[in-house]
Scaffold this motif. Sequence first.
Motif, PDB file in Angstrom:
ATOM      1  N   ARG A 126      41.433  92.267  22.990  1.00  0.00           N
ATOM      2  CA  ARG A 126      42.171  91.121  22.483  1.00  0.00           C
ATOM      3  C   ARG A 126      43.260  90.664  23.451  1.00  0.00           C
ATOM      4  NH1 ARG A 126      40.493  93.011  17.276  1.00  0.00           N
ATOM      5  NH2 ARG A 126      40.948  95.103  18.029  1.00  0.00           N
ATOM      6  N   CYS A 127      43.541  89.362  23.431  1.00  0.00           N
ATOM      7  CA  CYS A 127      44.303  88.679  24.483  1.00  0.00           C
ATOM      8  C   CYS A 127      45.746  89.161  24.642  1.00  0.00           C
ATOM      9  CB  CYS A 127      44.327  87.180  24.199  1.00  0.00           C
ATOM     10  SG  CYS A 127      43.142  86.274  25.195  1.00  0.00           S
ATOM     11  N   SER A 128      46.107  89.411  25.883  1.00  0.00           N
ATOM     12  CA  SER A 128      47.483  89.729  26.247  1.00  0.00           C
ATOM     13  C   SER A 128      47.591  89.732  27.763  1.00  0.00           C
ATOM     14  CB  SER A 128      47.886  91.103  25.701  1.00  0.00           C
ATOM     15  OG  SER A 128      49.189  91.456  26.096  1.00  0.00           O
ATOM     16  N   ILE A 129      48.779  89.400  28.249  1.00  0.00           N
ATOM     17  CA  ILE A 129      49.073  89.563  29.670  1.00  0.00           C
ATOM     18  C   ILE A 129      50.412  90.275  29.828  1.00  0.00           C
ATOM     19  CG2 ILE A 129      47.782  87.533  30.441  1.00  0.00           C
ATOM     20  CD1 ILE A 129      50.528  86.112  30.795  1.00  0.00           C
ATOM     21  N   LEU A 130      50.663  90.746  31.037  1.00  0.00           N
ATOM     22  CA  LEU A 130      51.912  91.422  31.355  1.00  0.00           C
ATOM     23  C   LEU A 130      52.463  90.846  32.654  1.00  0.00           C
ATOM     24  CD1 LEU A 130      53.711  94.104  30.701  1.00  0.00           C
ATOM     25  CD2 LEU A 130      52.462  95.035  32.654  1.00  0.00           C
ATOM     26  N   THR A 135      40.587  82.174  29.482  1.00  0.00           N
ATOM     27  CA  THR A 135      40.791  83.400  28.712  1.00  0.00           C
ATOM     28  C   THR A 135      40.444  83.161  27.251  1.00  0.00           C
ATOM     29  OG1 THR A 135      42.331  85.255  28.385  1.00  0.00           O
ATOM     30  CG2 THR A 135      43.234  83.018  28.148  1.00  0.00           C
ATOM     31  N   HIS A 136      40.661  84.177  26.417  1.00  0.00           N
ATOM     32  CA  HIS A 136      40.299  84.175  24.989  1.00  0.00           C
ATOM     33  C   HIS A 136      38.813  83.850  24.840  1.00  0.00           C
ATOM     34  CE1 HIS A 136      40.758  83.965  20.665  1.00  0.00           C
ATOM     35  NE2 HIS A 136      42.027  84.342  20.798  1.00  0.00           N
ATOM     36  N   ILE A 137      37.995  84.626  25.509  1.00  0.00           N
ATOM     37  CA  ILE A 137      36.563  84.345  25.686  1.00  0.00           C
ATOM     38  C   ILE A 137      35.736  85.142  24.683  1.00  0.00           C
ATOM     39  CG2 ILE A 137      34.690  84.392  27.365  1.00  0.00           C
ATOM     40  CD1 ILE A 137      37.044  84.718  29.504  1.00  0.00           C
ATOM     41  N   CYS A 138      34.757  84.486  24.066  1.00  0.00           N
ATOM     42  CA  CYS A 138      33.883  85.177  23.113  1.00  0.00           C
ATOM     43  C   CYS A 138      32.595  85.624  23.812  1.00  0.00           C
ATOM     44  CB  CYS A 138      33.588  84.292  21.912  1.00  0.00           C
ATOM     45  SG  CYS A 138      32.288  83.064  22.167  1.00  0.00           S
ATOM     46  N   HIS A 139      31.670  86.163  23.037  1.00  0.00           N
ATOM     47  CA  HIS A 139      30.444  86.719  23.624  1.00  0.00           C
ATOM     48  C   HIS A 139      29.407  85.662  23.999  1.00  0.00           C
ATOM     49  CE1 HIS A 139      28.415  87.316  19.398  1.00  0.00           C
ATOM     50  NE2 HIS A 139      28.860  86.083  19.591  1.00  0.00           N
ATOM     51  N   ASP A 140      29.740  84.389  23.863  1.00  0.00           N
ATOM     52  CA  ASP A 140      28.828  83.336  24.317  1.00  0.00           C
ATOM     53  C   ASP A 140      28.803  83.203  25.838  1.00  0.00           C
ATOM     54  OD1 ASP A 140      28.445  82.892  21.668  1.00  0.00           O
ATOM     55  OD2 ASP A 140      29.183  80.834  21.641  1.00  0.00           O
ATOM     56  N   LEU A 141      29.825  83.736  26.512  1.00  0.00           N
ATOM     57  CA  LEU A 141      29.939  83.579  27.956  1.00  0.00           C
ATOM     58  C   LEU A 141      29.685  84.908  28.670  1.00  0.00           C
ATOM     59  CD1 LEU A 141      31.418  80.995  26.914  1.00  0.00           C
ATOM     60  CD2 LEU A 141      32.882  81.172  28.928  1.00  0.00           C
ATOM     61  N   ASP A 142      28.580  84.987  29.368  1.00  0.00           N
ATOM     62  CA  ASP A 142      28.349  86.103  30.283  1.00  0.00           C
ATOM     63  C   ASP A 142      29.164  85.850  31.542  1.00  0.00           C
ATOM     64  OD1 ASP A 142      26.542  88.444  31.350  1.00  0.00           O
ATOM     65  OD2 ASP A 142      26.507  86.867  32.881  1.00  0.00           O
ATOM     66  N   GLY A 147      44.151  91.829  28.231  1.00  0.00           N
ATOM     67  CA  GLY A 147      42.996  91.514  27.405  1.00  0.00           C
ATOM     68  C   GLY A 147      42.651  90.041  27.529  1.00  0.00           C
ATOM     69  N   THR A 148      41.356  89.732  27.480  1.00  0.00           N
ATOM     70  CA  THR A 148      40.894  88.350  27.679  1.00  0.00           C
ATOM     71  C   THR A 148      39.890  87.927  26.612  1.00  0.00           C
ATOM     72  OG1 THR A 148      39.167  89.140  29.197  1.00  0.00           O
ATOM     73  CG2 THR A 148      41.261  88.442  30.181  1.00  0.00           C
ATOM     74  N   GLY A 149      39.781  88.709  25.540  1.00  0.00           N
ATOM     75  CA  GLY A 149      38.754  88.448  24.543  1.00  0.00           C
ATOM     76  C   GLY A 149      39.250  87.693  23.328  1.00  0.00           C
ATOM     77  N   THR A 150      38.307  87.248  22.532  1.00  0.00           N
ATOM     78  CA  THR A 150      38.598  86.558  21.288  1.00  0.00           C
ATOM     79  C   THR A 150      39.087  87.552  20.234  1.00  0.00           C
ATOM     80  OG1 THR A 150      37.667  85.027  19.652  1.00  0.00           O
ATOM     81  CG2 THR A 150      36.225  86.757  20.478  1.00  0.00           C
ATOM     82  N   SER A 151      39.339  87.055  19.012  1.00  0.00           N
ATOM     83  CA  SER A 151      39.994  87.867  17.988  1.00  0.00           C
ATOM     84  C   SER A 151      39.196  89.096  17.574  1.00  0.00           C
ATOM     85  CB  SER A 151      40.299  87.009  16.759  1.00  0.00           C
ATOM     86  OG  SER A 151      39.111  86.468  16.218  1.00  0.00           O
TER      87      SER A 151
END
Length: 271
Positions: free
Chosen positions: A48-52, A239-246, A20-24
């Motif tokens: 929501r943010c996570s990596i493996l 990462t942890h990107i909100c909807h301001d960034l297309d 996941g690469t999104g904000t909260s």
Amino acid sequence: MQESTVQTDGLTSPEVVFLGTGTSVGVPSLGCDCEVCTSTDPRNQRTRCSILFRLPNGNLLVDTPPDMRTQLLREKIPLIHAVLFTHEHVDHLYGLDDLRLFPFRLGHGMPLYCEPQVEARIRRVYDYAFSDRKPTHPGSTPQLDIVSIGHEPFEVLGTRVVPIPLKHGPYFDVLGFRVGNFAYCTDTNDVPEASLERLMGVETLVIDALRYAPHPTHFCVDEALEVIAKVKPKQAYLTHICHDLDHAKAQAKLPEGVYLAYDGLRVPLPG
């Protein structure tokens, strides 16, 4: 329960999966009809943010966001062997109960590596997992084996992990993690000088970049680029990107070697 053998699922070399690469609140955000939230580009759909870390000795998960079950199914990850926690916020912790199935296959409780304040939140929110009451049936509560960590390097699944202390606004201290020459630093707006030194020499840096405008607890894009310029990795991912960034438009503005991460992205784990 039978002890499991390590399952590499055809793994030929270690890699990192961006679950996941999104904000909260995720992207799309509930009730929003902006261009990004209504986009048909799958890279604009951010859980929501996570990596493996897919390692030779097993799968090492970073954080258990509310979307964890969906993320693991999407990426066809059948088993988690251990978990690292960056911090205790809801969007990084509240998928924890979905770990309940894995101890059946592991033959032991799920190892959770976290700082004391994260353990305290886990014990408070998931108090039923630590009750002395006899369970009604196997799997009724998650089996959790908490391992306390601090700022010193430690070993998980035969791999050395270096904690990276970070600031997340004025009230929260969080951890990033360095594994080999890969570093993951989400949910931060300040990398202390001593932590910056721990990042030197990494080939791949993943760093928080919430939006273009400044934010009180997260790096904005320009601030993240300043850290990247200091560390000088071969490649960096935001990462942890909100909807301001297309995704497509933002990527076109980034300097060479810097990329917008997206859900499902897989990159090699540098040694």
